[in-house]
Design a protein around this motif. Structure first.
Motif, PDB file in Angstrom:
ATOM      1  N   ARG A  79       0.812  -1.208   0.000  1.00 36.98           N
ATOM      2  CA  ARG A  79       0.000   0.000   0.000  1.00 36.98           C
ATOM      3  C   ARG A  79       0.855   1.272   0.000  1.00 36.98           C
ATOM      4  O   ARG A  79       0.386   2.334  -0.395  1.00 36.98           O
ATOM      5  CB  ARG A  79      -0.927  -0.026   1.216  1.00 36.98           C
ATOM      6  CG  ARG A  79      -2.243   0.580   0.908  1.00 36.98           C
ATOM      7  CD  ARG A  79      -3.399  -0.009   1.639  1.00 36.98           C
ATOM      8  NE  ARG A  79      -3.129  -0.329   3.030  1.00 36.98           N
ATOM      9  CZ  ARG A  79      -4.050  -0.854   3.834  1.00 36.98           C
ATOM     10  NH1 ARG A  79      -5.266  -1.098   3.374  1.00 36.98           N
ATOM     11  NH2 ARG A  79      -3.766  -1.139   5.073  1.00 36.98           N
ATOM     12  N   GLY A  80       2.112   1.143   0.440  1.00 35.63           N
ATOM     13  CA  GLY A  80       3.019   2.282   0.424  1.00 35.63           C
ATOM     14  C   GLY A  80       3.334   2.775  -0.978  1.00 35.63           C
ATOM     15  O   GLY A  80       3.903   3.861  -1.149  1.00 35.63           O
ATOM     16  N   GLY A 113       1.467 -14.354   0.724  1.00 34.52           N
ATOM     17  CA  GLY A 113       1.263 -14.328   2.167  1.00 34.52           C
ATOM     18  C   GLY A 113       0.486 -15.533   2.603  1.00 34.52           C
ATOM     19  O   GLY A 113       0.238 -16.450   1.811  1.00 34.52           O
ATOM     20  N   THR A 148      -2.586 -16.035   3.180  1.00 33.64           N
ATOM     21  CA  THR A 148      -3.815 -16.344   2.450  1.00 33.64           C
ATOM     22  C   THR A 148      -3.619 -16.233   0.946  1.00 33.64           C
ATOM     23  O   THR A 148      -4.573 -16.349   0.186  1.00 33.64           O
ATOM     24  CB  THR A 148      -4.958 -15.410   2.887  1.00 33.64           C
ATOM     25  OG1 THR A 148      -4.463 -14.066   2.879  1.00 33.64           O
ATOM     26  CG2 THR A 148      -5.439 -15.755   4.273  1.00 33.64           C
ATOM     27  N   GLY A 165       7.285  -0.643  -0.045  1.00 33.45           N
ATOM     28  CA  GLY A 165       6.121  -0.059   0.624  1.00 33.45           C
ATOM     29  C   GLY A 165       5.193  -1.099   1.228  1.00 33.45           C
ATOM     30  O   GLY A 165       3.983  -0.971   1.180  1.00 33.45           O
ATOM     31  N   GLY A 205       5.199  -5.473   6.309  1.00 39.71           N
ATOM     32  CA  GLY A 205       5.838  -6.681   6.852  1.00 39.71           C
ATOM     33  C   GLY A 205       5.010  -7.309   7.958  1.00 39.71           C
ATOM     34  O   GLY A 205       5.559  -7.854   8.920  1.00 39.71           O
ATOM     35  N   THR A 247       9.165   4.005   4.369  1.00 39.20           N
ATOM     36  CA  THR A 247       9.393   5.319   4.982  1.00 39.20           C
ATOM     37  C   THR A 247       9.437   5.247   6.508  1.00 39.20           C
ATOM     38  O   THR A 247       9.849   6.202   7.146  1.00 39.20           O
ATOM     39  CB  THR A 247       8.253   6.303   4.619  1.00 39.20           C
ATOM     40  OG1 THR A 247       7.019   5.594   4.700  1.00 39.20           O
ATOM     41  CG2 THR A 247       8.431   6.884   3.225  1.00 39.20           C
ATOM     42  N   ALA A 260       9.086  -0.107  10.601  1.00 40.04           N
ATOM     43  CA  ALA A 260       8.332  -1.119   9.839  1.00 40.04           C
ATOM     44  C   ALA A 260       8.888  -2.513  10.140  1.00 40.04           C
ATOM     45  O   ALA A 260      10.105  -2.726  10.090  1.00 40.04           O
ATOM     46  CB  ALA A 260       8.422  -0.837   8.338  1.00 40.04           C
ATOM     47  N   GLY A 307      12.980   5.355   3.039  1.00 41.94           N
ATOM     48  CA  GLY A 307      12.629   6.474   2.175  1.00 41.94           C
ATOM     49  C   GLY A 307      11.392   6.201   1.354  1.00 41.94           C
ATOM     50  O   GLY A 307      10.786   5.124   1.441  1.00 41.94           O
TER      51      GLY A 307
HETATM   52  C1  LIG Z   1      -6.156 -13.877   8.672  1.00 41.66           C
HETATM   53  C2  LIG Z   1      -5.351 -12.850   7.930  1.00 41.66           C
HETATM   54  C3  LIG Z   1      -4.656 -13.234   6.792  1.00 41.66           C
HETATM   55  C4  LIG Z   1      -3.896 -12.299   6.082  1.00 41.66           C
HETATM   56  N1  LIG Z   1      -3.206 -12.735   4.979  1.00 41.66           N
HETATM   57  C5  LIG Z   1      -2.402 -11.842   4.338  1.00 41.66           C
HETATM   58  C6  LIG Z   1      -1.625 -12.260   3.214  1.00 41.66           C
HETATM   59  O1  LIG Z   1      -1.692 -13.405   2.777  1.00 41.66           O
HETATM   60  N2  LIG Z   1      -0.820 -11.352   2.613  1.00 41.66           N
HETATM   61  C7  LIG Z   1      -0.726 -10.051   3.044  1.00 41.66           C
HETATM   62  O2  LIG Z   1       0.047  -9.282   2.457  1.00 41.66           O
HETATM   63  N3  LIG Z   1      -1.454  -9.623   4.082  1.00 41.66           N
HETATM   64  C8  LIG Z   1      -2.298 -10.498   4.729  1.00 41.66           C
HETATM   65  N4  LIG Z   1      -3.040 -10.044   5.768  1.00 41.66           N
HETATM   66  C9  LIG Z   1      -3.057  -8.595   6.047  1.00 41.66           C
HETATM   67  C10 LIG Z   1      -1.852  -8.123   6.843  1.00 41.66           C
HETATM   68  O3  LIG Z   1      -2.139  -8.269   8.219  1.00 41.66           O
HETATM   69  C11 LIG Z   1      -1.548  -6.632   6.552  1.00 41.66           C
HETATM   70  O4  LIG Z   1      -2.701  -5.882   6.799  1.00 41.66           O
HETATM   71  C12 LIG Z   1      -1.082  -6.388   5.124  1.00 41.66           C
HETATM   72  O5  LIG Z   1      -0.034  -7.259   4.776  1.00 41.66           O
HETATM   73  C13 LIG Z   1      -0.619  -4.955   4.978  1.00 41.66           C
HETATM   74  O6  LIG Z   1      -0.307  -4.670   3.636  1.00 41.66           O
HETATM   75  P1  LIG Z   1       0.678  -3.477   3.300  1.00 41.66           P
HETATM   76  O7  LIG Z   1       1.942  -3.651   4.027  1.00 41.66           O
HETATM   77  O8  LIG Z   1       0.738  -3.359   1.818  1.00 41.66           O
HETATM   78  O9  LIG Z   1      -0.117  -2.163   3.784  1.00 41.66           O
HETATM   79  P2  LIG Z   1       0.036  -1.285   5.081  1.00 41.66           P
HETATM   80  O10 LIG Z   1      -0.087  -2.041   6.314  1.00 41.66           O
HETATM   81  O11 LIG Z   1      -0.855  -0.115   4.871  1.00 41.66           O
HETATM   82  O12 LIG Z   1       1.542  -0.794   5.034  1.00 41.66           O
HETATM   83  C14 LIG Z   1       2.068   0.086   4.082  1.00 41.66           C
HETATM   84  C15 LIG Z   1       3.537   0.265   4.392  1.00 41.66           C
HETATM   85  O13 LIG Z   1       4.104   1.155   3.457  1.00 41.66           O
HETATM   86  C16 LIG Z   1       4.874   2.137   4.115  1.00 41.66           C
HETATM   87  N5  LIG Z   1       4.822   3.342   3.300  1.00 41.66           N
HETATM   88  C17 LIG Z   1       3.844   4.264   3.226  1.00 41.66           C
HETATM   89  N6  LIG Z   1       4.156   5.207   2.315  1.00 41.66           N
HETATM   90  C18 LIG Z   1       5.347   4.850   1.789  1.00 41.66           C
HETATM   91  C19 LIG Z   1       6.182   5.417   0.796  1.00 41.66           C
HETATM   92  N7  LIG Z   1       5.858   6.544   0.156  1.00 41.66           N
HETATM   93  N8  LIG Z   1       7.348   4.777   0.519  1.00 41.66           N
HETATM   94  C20 LIG Z   1       7.704   3.626   1.168  1.00 41.66           C
HETATM   95  N9  LIG Z   1       6.937   3.069   2.098  1.00 41.66           N
HETATM   96  C21 LIG Z   1       5.771   3.666   2.411  1.00 41.66           C
HETATM   97  C22 LIG Z   1       4.256   2.294   5.471  1.00 41.66           C
HETATM   98  O14 LIG Z   1       5.224   2.759   6.415  1.00 41.66           O
HETATM   99  C23 LIG Z   1       3.808   0.872   5.765  1.00 41.66           C
HETATM  100  O15 LIG Z   1       4.835   0.132   6.399  1.00 41.66           O
HETATM  101  C24 LIG Z   1      -3.828 -10.951   6.497  1.00 41.66           C
HETATM  102  C25 LIG Z   1      -4.519 -10.561   7.641  1.00 41.66           C
HETATM  103  C26 LIG Z   1      -5.270 -11.482   8.363  1.00 41.66           C
HETATM  104  C27 LIG Z   1      -5.987 -11.029   9.601  1.00 41.66           C
END
Ligand SMILES: Cc1cc2nc3c(=O)[nH]c(=O)nc-3n(C[C@H](O)[C@H](O)[C@H](O)COP(=O)(O)OP(=O)(O)OC[C@H]3O[C@@H](n4cnc5c(N)ncnc54)[C@H](O)[C@@H]3O)c2cc1C
Ligand SMILES: Nc1ncnc2c1ncn2[C@@H]1O[C@H](COP(=O)(O)O)[C@@H](O)[C@H]1O
Lengths: 249, 324
Positions: free
Chosen positions: B210-211, B251, B253, B266, B269, B288, B292, B304
């Motif tokens: 999502r980052g 991941g 799921t 982005g 973890g 960023t 994280a 960054g």
């Molecule tokens: C039962 C269950 C199963 C799940 N299975 C999975 C799975 O299989 N796979 C999975 O991925 N998730 C899974 N999830 C969801 C997981 O818990 C997280 O919510 C998800 O992985 C978050 O995705 P994300 O890191 O892309 O988004 P976010 O949590 O929104 O994180 C975004 C990251 O990007 C960073 N960021 C923001 N802006 C920037 C920028 N400009 N440059 C660099 N970095 C930036 C932020 O600091 C943050 O660390 C599951 C959850 C549950 C409850």
């Protein structure tokens, strides 16, 4: 028509794994037990199918091989909408024992469709669905991401590397489900929780075969070396490090 | 006596993972002092079959029964179990992939065998027979003792590696004697994407979370992947929001992968994300937020804004490729 959904009772996915002192067992104190995520989705799909089946699907039964501590999980499935439940009273040692015992129940209590998850999030066996089908000598379809009824005929999609296949097999069969089978799991509502108390939970003693394997020890993954930070201004340096130091490109 | 290994082919070709599997079976067979026998189902050219000798296969059994044209789990299991019995197999080895998961459990029941999937090493001991396998999606390892005479194992991808060991190989046909009236998987339609690197095969993977901020920002990510010859992946919310196709979701799921290199751009973890990627050999995190969680799982980190850093990586990768 009847559908059976197999439920595995597992620690919540955010559980931190700890070992006991001599590494002979996992430390499960304080663990939150939940329905294995895939099974929750399988149940959700089964309920969707029943609701739109105009009475063609009569009942959704859930089954767990486990001791009484698994009952809160079973009650949750009933609260979500399963019609009745079976618990085979046994703390299983491996998937062979689980599948054999579910098969022993199904032989006397037939179902048209049996759903299992692709894996339990605890021991990642990925075996119960296939083993169950083999014990019952019925078809199994693995990695199922879609299941629907076309009239009386079930239609499935399975995820193959790089694509999907649309598949049909005759009933009864086992569908081993994964991502896609339902979007979000159903959450029990108050009314469901009240109704669940009145639903039937049959407890039976094991009538299947014993296990073929057992865990004798555990280990934690090797600790990672500390991350090496690279200055954002010189981000391109990463490519050099990946080539010269990590040797992966 | 033998170790039997099911070597799947894709349009008549083996992959690196097939060679890894044969290498593993051969190492196992050597310890047991028995033959390594590969089973191949369908039409595979002779040069492909012969290549299995480079990794230690003594014999290939070619199974061409028409019932096996479509993957019918029961039919495949019958064929493999029959070959295992005919060759007095002590261990039957599968890949822990789509087909392995579909077929191995059925074979285990047919052979009254205990089974371990996602095995990561050669047995820790042979009597008793103990293997180490991933549990809790790689958050821990379990030592599983298998007590049956025959054992069924599926190997976690990229856990053993390809090891060359040249032996001489014979090719034989094996009639699995299947009763076609028993098998009835009907394939109605097949949809595959061609030309793209299949994520579960990819040695290098570039992944966005999502980052990345917007689906419109994926251009440089795809460019970086193309330059490196990498597959592309994403976190779950990114797939759920329709920024990227569901086939890219990794991941707990989603897909579980173990490439040599995983670049997380982005992505926070979260533990459920790491469950699908933590077996990668080398992990890079760009984020960023210095807190994280991905930085704890990573080998290399860049603090960054990913949308400023990606163009620099693309530029450096281009320069690197121009010189190599
Ligand atoms: C039962 C269950 C199963 C799940 N299975 C999975 C799975 O299989 N796979 C999975 O991925 N998730 C899974 N999830 C969801 C997981 O818990 C997280 O919510 C998800 O992985 C978050 O995705 P994300 O890191 O892309 O988004 P976010 O949590 O929104 O994180 C975004 C990251 O990007 C960073 N960021 C923001 N802006 C920037 C920028 N400009 N440059 C660099 N970095 C930036 C932020 O600091 C943050 O660390 C599951 C959850 C549950 C409850
Ligand atoms: N103890 C159990 N009782 C009932 N069903 C189970 C049990 N363990 C596993 N299953 C089913 O089998 C699936 C795969 O689990 P496993 O083969 O253990 O990874 C789960 O998603 C459940 O549907």
């Amino acid at each position: 028509m009847k559908i059976l959904v197999c439920l595995s009772n597992v620690p919540d996915t955010t559980t931190k794994i700890k070992l006991n002192g001599d590494q002979s067992a996992l430390d499960m104190t304080g663990v939150q037990w939940v329905i294995n995520p895939w099974d929750e989705l399988a149940l959700t799909r089964a309920l969707d199918l029943k609701e739109k089946s105009e009475g063609k699907i009569d009942t959704i039964t859930v089954i767990t091989v486990g001791e009484s501590l698994t009952e809160p999980t079973i009650r949750k499935a009933l609260a979500v909408g399963a019609d009745d439940a079976v618990r085979i009273n046994l703390n299983p040692t491996d998937d062979y024992e689980v599948a054999s015992n579910i098969a022993a129940w199904v032989k006397n209590n037939p179902y048209n469709i049996i759903l299992t998850g692709i894996e339990s999030s605890d021991y990642n066996g990925s075996a119960v669905g296939g083993m169950l089908a083999e014990f019952l000598k019925i078809p199994s379809v693995s990695s199922v991401s879609f299941l629907d009824m076309e009239g009386d005929k079930p239609l499935m999609k399975r995820e193959i590397p790089g694509g999907t296949e649309t598949i049909r097999v005759p009933m009864p069969f086992v569908a081993i489900v994964q991502k896609g089978i339902a979007l979000d799991p159903r959450i029990p509502a108050m009314r469901g929780i009240m109704m669940a108390r009145k639903k039937e939970l049959t407890v039976v003693e094991p009538a299947g075969e014993g296990s073929k394997s057992t865990y004798i020890g555990f280990a934690m993954p090797k600790a990672k070396a500390k991350v090496k930070m690279i200055d954002a201004e010189n981000a391109g340096q990463l490519i050099t490090l990946l080539h010269e130091e990590a040797k992966v490109i | 006596m033998s170790v039997i290994v099911y070597t799947e082919n894709w349009d008549g070709k083996f992959k690196k993972s097939s060679y890894e599997l044969v290498s593993y079976a051969h190492a196992l067979a050597s310890e047991l002092g028995v033959e390594t026998i590969a089973i191949s189902i369908g039409q595979v050219p002779e040069d492909q079959l012969n290549a299995l000798a480079n990794y230690g296969a003594n014999k290939v059994l070619c199974v061409k029964n028409p019932e096996l044209a479509v993957l019918d789990n029961a039919a495949y299991a019958s064929a493999i179990a029959r070959a295992a019995k005919a060759n007095n197999a002590q261990v039957v080895v599968f890949a822990n992939n789509f087909t392995g998961k579909a077929v191995a459990p059925r074979v285990a029941v047919k052979l009254e065998a205990g089974m371990a999937n996602s095995v990561t090493t050669l047995p820790l001991s042979f009597s008793p027979f103990v293997v180490q396998k991933n549990i809790f999606n790689g958050k821990a390892q379990g030592n599983l003792q298998i007590n049956s005479n025959i054992k069924v194992l599926s190997l976690a991808q990229n856990s053993f590696g390809v090891k060359e060991s040249s032996v001489s190989l014979t090719i034989e046909n094996f009639d699995a004697q299947l009763d076609s009236s028993k098998f009835n998987t009907e394939l109605i339609e097949k949809n595959t994407v061609s030309g793209k690197i299949i994520l579960t095969d990819a040695e290098l993977v570039v992944s966005g979370g999502r980052g990345m901020k917007s689906p419109d920002n994926w251009g440089p990510l795809e460019e970086l992947a193309a330059i490196l010859g990498a597959g592309t992946a994403c976190s779950r919310p990114v797939a759920d929001e329709g920024w990227r196709p569901h086939s890219e979701h990794v991941g707990q799921t989603g897909k579980v992968i173990a490439p040599n290199l995983y670049i997380a751009l982005g992505i926070s973890g979260a533990i459920q994300h790491l469950a699908g990627v933590s077996s990668s050999k080398v992990i890079v995190a760009v984020n960023t937020d210095p807190e994280a969680p991905f930085f704890e799982a990573a080998d290399y980190g860049i603090l960054g804004d990913v949308n400023k850093i990606l163009p620099k990586l693309v530029e450096a990768a281009k320069a690197f490729k121009a010189h190599s």
